[in-house]
Design a protein around this motif. Structure first.
Motif, PDB file in Angstrom:
ATOM      1  N   GLN A 248     -66.321 -20.716  -7.655  1.00  0.00           N
ATOM      2  CA  GLN A 248     -65.136 -21.432  -8.134  1.00  0.00           C
ATOM      3  C   GLN A 248     -65.343 -21.766  -9.604  1.00  0.00           C
ATOM      4  N   GLY A 249     -64.261 -21.667 -10.399  1.00  0.00           N
ATOM      5  CA  GLY A 249     -64.355 -21.973 -11.814  1.00  0.00           C
ATOM      6  C   GLY A 249     -64.474 -20.721 -12.662  1.00  0.00           C
ATOM      7  N   HIS A 250     -64.749 -20.923 -13.940  1.00  0.00           N
ATOM      8  CA  HIS A 250     -64.746 -19.819 -14.900  1.00  0.00           C
ATOM      9  C   HIS A 250     -65.709 -20.146 -16.031  1.00  0.00           C
ATOM     10  N   LYS A 251     -66.650 -19.238 -16.282  1.00  0.00           N
ATOM     11  CA  LYS A 251     -67.598 -19.394 -17.388  1.00  0.00           C
ATOM     12  C   LYS A 251     -67.503 -18.187 -18.315  1.00  0.00           C
ATOM     13  N   ARG A 252     -67.905 -18.399 -19.556  1.00  0.00           N
ATOM     14  CA  ARG A 252     -67.912 -17.316 -20.533  1.00  0.00           C
ATOM     15  C   ARG A 252     -69.245 -17.358 -21.281  1.00  0.00           C
ATOM     16  N   GLY A 253     -69.794 -16.182 -21.536  1.00  0.00           N
ATOM     17  CA  GLY A 253     -71.049 -16.105 -22.256  1.00  0.00           C
ATOM     18  C   GLY A 253     -70.947 -15.179 -23.454  1.00  0.00           C
TER      19      GLY A 253
ATOM     20  N   SER B 115     -71.003  -9.830 -28.582  1.00  0.00           N
ATOM     21  CA  SER B 115     -70.272  -9.446 -27.363  1.00  0.00           C
ATOM     22  C   SER B 115     -70.096 -10.649 -26.439  1.00  0.00           C
ATOM     23  N   SER B 116     -68.921 -10.770 -25.841  1.00  0.00           N
ATOM     24  CA  SER B 116     -68.661 -11.845 -24.888  1.00  0.00           C
ATOM     25  C   SER B 116     -68.416 -11.245 -23.509  1.00  0.00           C
ATOM     26  N   PHE B 117     -68.640 -12.037 -22.493  1.00  0.00           N
ATOM     27  CA  PHE B 117     -68.394 -11.598 -21.125  1.00  0.00           C
ATOM     28  C   PHE B 117     -67.953 -12.811 -20.315  1.00  0.00           C
TER      29      PHE B 117
ATOM     30  N   VAL C  16     -75.592 -10.563 -13.347  1.00  0.00           N
ATOM     31  CA  VAL C  16     -76.990 -10.171 -13.176  1.00  0.00           C
ATOM     32  C   VAL C  16     -77.673 -10.151 -14.537  1.00  0.00           C
ATOM     33  N   LEU C  17     -78.775 -10.872 -14.646  1.00  0.00           N
ATOM     34  CA  LEU C  17     -79.643 -10.794 -15.817  1.00  0.00           C
ATOM     35  C   LEU C  17     -80.874 -10.025 -15.388  1.00  0.00           C
ATOM     36  N   SER C  18     -80.980  -8.797 -15.841  1.00  0.00           N
ATOM     37  CA  SER C  18     -82.092  -7.954 -15.425  1.00  0.00           C
ATOM     38  C   SER C  18     -83.359  -8.247 -16.214  1.00  0.00           C
ATOM     39  N   VAL C  19     -83.231  -8.926 -17.356  1.00  0.00           N
ATOM     40  CA  VAL C  19     -84.375  -9.342 -18.165  1.00  0.00           C
ATOM     41  C   VAL C  19     -84.128 -10.788 -18.589  1.00  0.00           C
ATOM     42  N   PRO C  20     -85.191 -11.550 -18.925  1.00  0.00           N
ATOM     43  CA  PRO C  20     -84.983 -12.933 -19.370  1.00  0.00           C
ATOM     44  C   PRO C  20     -84.269 -12.959 -20.722  1.00  0.00           C
ATOM     45  N   LEU C  21     -83.152 -13.683 -20.794  1.00  0.00           N
ATOM     46  CA  LEU C  21     -82.350 -13.668 -22.012  1.00  0.00           C
ATOM     47  C   LEU C  21     -81.859 -15.055 -22.388  1.00  0.00           C
ATOM     48  N   PRO C  22     -82.044 -15.457 -23.639  1.00  0.00           N
ATOM     49  CA  PRO C  22     -81.319 -16.611 -24.158  1.00  0.00           C
ATOM     50  C   PRO C  22     -79.972 -16.118 -24.692  1.00  0.00           C
ATOM     51  N   PHE C  23     -78.898 -16.784 -24.337  1.00  0.00           N
ATOM     52  CA  PHE C  23     -77.583 -16.431 -24.851  1.00  0.00           C
ATOM     53  C   PHE C  23     -76.784 -17.722 -25.006  1.00  0.00           C
ATOM     54  N   GLU C  24     -75.510 -17.636 -25.280  1.00  0.00           N
ATOM     55  CA  GLU C  24     -74.664 -18.818 -25.407  1.00  0.00           C
ATOM     56  C   GLU C  24     -73.599 -18.790 -24.335  1.00  0.00           C
ATOM     57  N   GLY C  25     -73.272 -19.956 -23.795  1.00  0.00           N
ATOM     58  CA  GLY C  25     -72.285 -20.003 -22.738  1.00  0.00           C
ATOM     59  C   GLY C  25     -71.425 -21.252 -22.816  1.00  0.00           C
ATOM     60  N   GLU C  26     -70.269 -21.189 -22.181  1.00  0.00           N
ATOM     61  CA  GLU C  26     -69.390 -22.349 -22.063  1.00  0.00           C
ATOM     62  C   GLU C  26     -68.692 -22.297 -20.713  1.00  0.00           C
ATOM     63  N   THR C  27     -68.317 -23.464 -20.217  1.00  0.00           N
ATOM     64  CA  THR C  27     -67.521 -23.553 -18.998  1.00  0.00           C
ATOM     65  C   THR C  27     -66.058 -23.612 -19.406  1.00  0.00           C
TER      66      THR C  27
END
Length: 305
Positions: free
Chosen positions: A47-52, A57-59, A68-79
């Motif tokens: 439930q809900g919606h997040k963006r990274g 690139s955004s997703f 799925v994060l296949s490797v450890p990654l720092p990124f930016e996100g928001e709800t």
């Protein structure tokens, strides 16, 4: 799924459960874009919606999708969408690399690929199909019972990993596990950084371990993470230091030394530049938020593994 998660995740942030590596996520409000750090994991949003954002690139990932994060990654996100009435609810399932490698080998032996997979990506969102959705629902049902958590949930978690490996994102996960592939070599380097971020790590050593020239390693690393090896190491150290201050109560000096900084003043400058607040301001803010939701883990700062 929503009903089960509402019960299993009563507080904001991450809520731990009896199955190691599995956490429930709840957010009752929208949030602005901010740095986050995830270990390899599967995140299913109910439930809900997040963006990274990863680099430029955004997703988006929202209800009935999984990330799925296949490797450890720092990124930016928001709800993007969450409220008290309809909170963002998700489950995070850490990827057991040994289990994934065993399953990937069995899958590839039983079902040889007819064509070469698309170029693997470190992070990707996909629709939740019926088979994976059914397995996630059964996992949530099992996690409501201590006995089923112990006896049934581990097998269902294995099934979920199998569903991912045999789906659209299976190629990226298999590539991350395959040390002979370029993507796999970078994945190995990322895991080394996460295991030894507090020690002196130089790019030449990482490149040598990957069997690449420094220039080739830089190019391959940036293709996966959208950043340079040195910036990735710095980002990882800053995230780990913030976690130490929020969860363990360390001072800026204590946390900076623990993660490998020799200069506290340099750490403080880079911390404020990256997070927008001084270490002291950030720690106070996070402790204040946690005090409002007793029992919760600091969801923005703990890794998903």
């Amino acid at each position: 799924m929503v009903r089960h998660l509402s019960t299993l995740a009563p507080n904001e942030g991450y809520t731990l459960c009896g199955l190691p590596g599995v956490k429930f996520m709840r957010t009752n409000r929208t949030s602005v874009r901010a740095p986050v750090l995830y270990e390899p994991c599967i995140v299913i949003v109910c439930q809900g919606h997040k963006r990274g954002w990863l680099g430029d690139s955004s997703f988006d990932y929202h209800a009935q999708q999984f990330l799925v994060l296949s490797v450890p990654l720092p990124f930016e996100g928001e709800t993007v969408r969450a409220s008290e009435a309809e909170p963002m609810l998700a489950i995070s399932i850490g990827i057991d690399l040994q289990m994934a490698a065993e399953l990937a080998l069995a899958v590839d032996q039983a079902r040889p690929q007819a064509e070469a997979p698309a170029a693997p990506r470190g992070i990707m969102a996909s629709p939740l199909d019926d088979a994976l959705g059914d397995a996630v629902l059964r996992l949530l049902e099992a996690l409501n019972s201590p006995l089923e958590t112990q006896l049934l949930a581990p097998a269902i978690r294995r099934e979920i990993l199998f569903r991912v490996l045999t789906g659209d994102q299976g190629g990226a996960l298999r590539a991350a596990l395959a040390h002979q592939s370029q993507f796999g070599k970078i994945g190995k380097a990322l895991r080394r950084i996460h295991a030894h971020y507090h020690t002196a790590i130089d790019v030449a050593t990482l490149a040598g371990e990957a069997g690449m020239s420094v220039a080739a390693f830089h190019a391959s690393f940036k293709a996966v993470t959208m950043t340079s090896p040195i910036q990735y190491l710095k980002t990882t150290r800053l995230h780990k230091a913030r976690l130490l201050m929020v969860q363990d109560g360390l001072s800026a000096a204590g946390a900076s030394g623990r993660v490998g900084y020799e200069s506290t003043s340099q750490f403080s400058r880079e911390f404020k530049r990256f997070f927008g607040r001084t270490p002291l301001e950030e720690a106070r803010q996070m402790r204040s938020l946690l005090a409002q939701s007793p029992g919760a883990q600091p969801g923005r700062y703990v890794s998903a593994q």
